[in-house]
Write a protein that holds these residues in place. Structure first.
Motif, PDB file in Angstrom:
ATOM      1  N   CYS A   1      17.612  13.378  73.712  1.00  0.00           N
ATOM      2  CA  CYS A   1      17.306  12.907  72.358  1.00  0.00           C
ATOM      3  C   CYS A   1      16.724  14.054  71.402  1.00  0.00           C
ATOM      4  N   PRO A   2      17.221  14.102  70.237  1.00  0.00           N
ATOM      5  CA  PRO A   2      16.815  14.977  69.478  1.00  0.00           C
ATOM      6  C   PRO A   2      15.326  15.054  69.119  1.00  0.00           C
TER       7      PRO A   2
ATOM      8  N   VAL B   1      19.619  18.071  57.161  1.00  0.00           N
ATOM      9  CA  VAL B   1      20.571  18.425  55.970  1.00  0.00           C
ATOM     10  C   VAL B   1      22.160  18.291  56.640  1.00  0.00           C
ATOM     11  N   GLU B   2      22.271  18.107  58.031  1.00  0.00           N
ATOM     12  CA  GLU B   2      23.426  17.932  58.568  1.00  0.00           C
ATOM     13  C   GLU B   2      23.162  16.974  59.847  1.00  0.00           C
ATOM     14  N   MET B   3      24.122  16.332  60.203  1.00  0.00           N
ATOM     15  CA  MET B   3      24.153  15.456  61.404  1.00  0.00           C
ATOM     16  C   MET B   3      23.577  16.197  62.580  1.00  0.00           C
ATOM     17  N   PRO B   4      22.361  15.332  63.343  1.00  0.00           N
ATOM     18  CA  PRO B   4      21.767  16.020  64.434  1.00  0.00           C
ATOM     19  C   PRO B   4      22.653  15.960  65.336  1.00  0.00           C
ATOM     20  N   HIS B   5      22.432  16.928  66.422  1.00  0.00           N
ATOM     21  CA  HIS B   5      23.105  17.218  67.655  1.00  0.00           C
ATOM     22  C   HIS B   5      22.486  16.386  68.815  1.00  0.00           C
ATOM     23  N   SER B   6      23.359  16.703  70.074  1.00  0.00           N
ATOM     24  CA  SER B   6      22.620  16.235  71.128  1.00  0.00           C
ATOM     25  C   SER B   6      21.948  14.725  71.007  1.00  0.00           C
TER      26      SER B   6
ATOM     27  N   ASP C   1      25.574   7.100  74.896  1.00  0.00           N
ATOM     28  CA  ASP C   1      25.517   5.600  74.781  1.00  0.00           C
ATOM     29  C   ASP C   1      25.015   4.974  73.585  1.00  0.00           C
ATOM     30  N   THR C   2      24.588   5.763  72.600  1.00  0.00           N
ATOM     31  CA  THR C   2      23.829   5.221  71.285  1.00  0.00           C
ATOM     32  C   THR C   2      24.752   4.158  70.741  1.00  0.00           C
ATOM     33  N   GLN C   3      24.268   3.186  70.184  1.00  0.00           N
ATOM     34  CA  GLN C   3      24.824   1.966  69.604  1.00  0.00           C
ATOM     35  C   GLN C   3      24.382   1.891  68.260  1.00  0.00           C
ATOM     36  N   ILE C   4      23.003   1.997  68.024  1.00  0.00           N
ATOM     37  CA  ILE C   4      22.560   1.949  66.715  1.00  0.00           C
ATOM     38  C   ILE C   4      22.022   3.503  66.379  1.00  0.00           C
ATOM     39  N   LEU C   5      22.311   3.904  65.179  1.00  0.00           N
ATOM     40  CA  LEU C   5      21.913   5.281  64.695  1.00  0.00           C
ATOM     41  C   LEU C   5      21.239   5.004  63.353  1.00  0.00           C
ATOM     42  N   TYR C   6      20.140   5.341  63.121  1.00  0.00           N
ATOM     43  CA  TYR C   6      19.662   5.144  61.704  1.00  0.00           C
ATOM     44  C   TYR C   6      19.190   6.680  61.093  1.00  0.00           C
ATOM     45  N   LEU C   7      19.867   7.052  60.258  1.00  0.00           N
ATOM     46  CA  LEU C   7      19.707   8.485  59.514  1.00  0.00           C
ATOM     47  C   LEU C   7      19.435   8.450  58.002  1.00  0.00           C
ATOM     48  N   GLN C   8      18.918   7.274  57.523  1.00  0.00           N
ATOM     49  CA  GLN C   8      18.687   7.035  56.336  1.00  0.00           C
ATOM     50  C   GLN C   8      17.621   7.950  55.957  1.00  0.00           C
ATOM     51  N   ASP C   9      17.481   8.111  54.618  1.00  0.00           N
ATOM     52  CA  ASP C   9      16.158   9.087  53.958  1.00  0.00           C
ATOM     53  C   ASP C   9      16.257  10.433  54.399  1.00  0.00           C
ATOM     54  N   ASN C  10      17.433  11.124  54.487  1.00  0.00           N
ATOM     55  CA  ASN C  10      17.346  12.431  54.889  1.00  0.00           C
ATOM     56  C   ASN C  10      18.079  13.344  53.847  1.00  0.00           C
ATOM     57  N   HIS C  11      18.685  14.392  53.945  1.00  0.00           N
ATOM     58  CA  HIS C  11      19.339  15.230  52.908  1.00  0.00           C
ATOM     59  C   HIS C  11      20.810  15.537  53.503  1.00  0.00           C
TER      60      HIS C  11
ATOM     61  N   ARG D   1      24.621  16.271  53.586  1.00  0.00           N
ATOM     62  CA  ARG D   1      25.431  16.547  52.510  1.00  0.00           C
ATOM     63  C   ARG D   1      26.782  16.456  53.137  1.00  0.00           C
ATOM     64  N   THR D   2      27.182  16.654  54.298  1.00  0.00           N
ATOM     65  CA  THR D   2      28.319  16.634  54.811  1.00  0.00           C
ATOM     66  C   THR D   2      28.741  15.967  56.280  1.00  0.00           C
ATOM     67  N   ILE D   3      29.587  15.608  56.477  1.00  0.00           N
ATOM     68  CA  ILE D   3      30.040  14.857  57.826  1.00  0.00           C
ATOM     69  C   ILE D   3      31.255  15.517  58.052  1.00  0.00           C
ATOM     70  N   ASN D   4      31.321  16.171  59.289  1.00  0.00           N
ATOM     71  CA  ASN D   4      32.769  16.692  59.791  1.00  0.00           C
ATOM     72  C   ASN D   4      33.496  15.782  60.490  1.00  0.00           C
ATOM     73  N   GLN D   5      34.531  16.199  60.847  1.00  0.00           N
ATOM     74  CA  GLN D   5      35.556  15.188  61.591  1.00  0.00           C
ATOM     75  C   GLN D   5      35.157  14.952  62.975  1.00  0.00           C
ATOM     76  N   THR D   6      34.207  15.796  63.636  1.00  0.00           N
ATOM     77  CA  THR D   6      33.810  15.484  65.127  1.00  0.00           C
ATOM     78  C   THR D   6      32.490  15.149  65.172  1.00  0.00           C
ATOM     79  N   ALA D   7      31.652  14.727  63.992  1.00  0.00           N
ATOM     80  CA  ALA D   7      30.238  14.587  63.920  1.00  0.00           C
ATOM     81  C   ALA D   7      30.114  13.325  64.974  1.00  0.00           C
ATOM     82  N   PHE D   8      30.981  12.361  65.265  1.00  0.00           N
ATOM     83  CA  PHE D   8      30.479  11.136  65.959  1.00  0.00           C
ATOM     84  C   PHE D   8      31.631  11.021  67.373  1.00  0.00           C
ATOM     85  N   SER D   9      32.069  12.166  67.797  1.00  0.00           N
ATOM     86  CA  SER D   9      32.915  12.353  68.707  1.00  0.00           C
ATOM     87  C   SER D   9      32.227  12.109  69.981  1.00  0.00           C
ATOM     88  N   MET D  10      30.635  12.310  70.066  1.00  0.00           N
ATOM     89  CA  MET D  10      30.090  12.118  71.285  1.00  0.00           C
ATOM     90  C   MET D  10      29.275  10.827  71.327  1.00  0.00           C
TER      91      MET D  10
END
Length: 350
Positions: A21-22, A42-47, A51-61, A63-72
């Motif tokens: 977990c980050p 400022v970018e998508m968190p790694h690691s 098996d994550t089913q619910i991901l809360y990323l609101q209220d950050n900064h 700017r971009t999401i790449n093509q493989t951001a959710f491959s894991m």
């Protein structure tokens, strides 16, 4: 031996980094939820846990999401990216999320969406695009989201919605689109007709207030009479329009009007909906005509039967009276017998 221990330790450390977990997030294994709200990303968190089913990323900064951001994290069902700094999304940003059901993109700076953005999201139920700077929505954006029940596009820069975009929303229940600079010219007729049908099916909307032209500014689209668009060029919408013009606009809707909640709430409004009276149904009107015709037919048959019976009775009685009169005018009956029988017996001849 020492080298082997180092190798094992390295593998364990690598596994913890990849599957852990980050550090700044909170992970809940029981609910398979990762909470990374307001962590300064400022970018998508790694690691992230795979098996994550619910991901809360609101209220950050972010700017971009790449093509493989959710491959894991292919099992995500709820993704909240509200209140970030997204200005665009690549066509394949969510292609790995085949089980996604709720997507919240509220409060970003998204101006344009690719038509293929949600091509793989057949299970999507809720989509919130409020508080962005969208100027249009691609016709094919929701072609593969047949299960969508809630969509919000409030507080954007939308001026029109294409009828083909609307026709793909077969199972939609709630549509919120207030605070957009809607142009209520001739091209809005398709949207007006679709909204009337949507409300009749029990759908819920908020206010669609016109910004242009000047003579319709500030008016609710559904309260503008159809006669206003009588001079518009013929379109496919006019086929339906001809069958609706005899109804008052205030009596064609049966859905609900709601006011969208505060910025970033990402949920349905709690305001009390305003029901509209159910419009006259063409099906009900036809049924009424059919029933009326059947009743009238039965009454006519009964009247015909009564007339036939009356005529037959009158004919029988007339014949009866004629027979009685004939019997009254007959002469007295003549006694029958031979002359011999009529002569008196002469006893002397005996």
């Amino acid at each position: 031996m020492k080298g082997g221990l180092i190798l094992v330790s390295s593998v364990i450390l690598f596994t913890q980094v990849v599957w852990g977990c980050p550090d700044v997030c909170q992970c809940h294994a029981s609910s398979k939820t990762v909470d990374c709200r307001n962590r300064g990303y400022v970018e998508m968190p790694h690691s992230l846990p795979p098996d994550t089913q619910i991901l809360y990323l609101q209220d950050n900064h972010i700017r971009t999401i790449n093509q493989t951001a959710f491959s894991m994290t292919p099992w995500l069902t709820i993704l909240d990216l509200s209140n970030n700094s997204l200005s665009s999304l690549p066509p394949g940003a969510f292609h790995d999320l085949l089980h996604l059901q709720v997507l919240n993109l509220t409060g970003n700076s998204i101006q344009h969406l690719e038509g293929r953005l949600l091509a793989q999201q057949a299970d999507l139920r809720e989509l919130d695009l409020s508080y962005n700077t969208l100027v249009n929505l691609p016709e094919s954006l929701l072609n593969n989201t047949r299960n969508l029940t809630f969509i919000a596009v409030s507080h954007n820069q939308l001026q029109r919605l294409d009828r083909f975009f609307l026709d793909s929303l077969a199972n939609l229940k709630v549509f919120l689109f207030k605070d957009n600079p809607w142009q209520c010219n001739c091209h809005v007729l398709g949207l007006k007709l679709w909204l009337e049908s949507f409300l009749y099916r029990g759908g819920t909307i908020d206010e669609l207030i016109c910004s242009e032209p000047e003579n319709r500014e500030g008016k609710h689209l559904l309260k503008i009479p159809y006669e206003t668009y009588a001079t518009c060029p013929p379109t496919t919408g006019h086929v339906l329009l001809s069958s609706l013009q005899h109804h008052s606009p205030d009596h064609r809707t049966a859905g609900k009007y709601v006011h969208h909640g505060e910025h970033g709430d990402g949920a349905h409004s709690d305001c009390e909906p305003k029901p509209k009276p159910r419009p006259a149904s063409l099906r009900h009107a036809i049924a009424t005509v059919v029933i009326t015709g059947v009743v009238c037919g039965i009454v006519c048959l009964m009247m015909l039967a009564a007339a036939v019976y009356g005529c037959a009775y009158a004919a029988i009685m007339a014949k009866y009276h004629r027979d009685m009169k004939e019997v009254e005018h007959l002469p007295p009956a003549i006694e029958q017998g031979s002359p011999e029988e009529k002569e008196p017996l002469d006893c002397s001849q005996a």
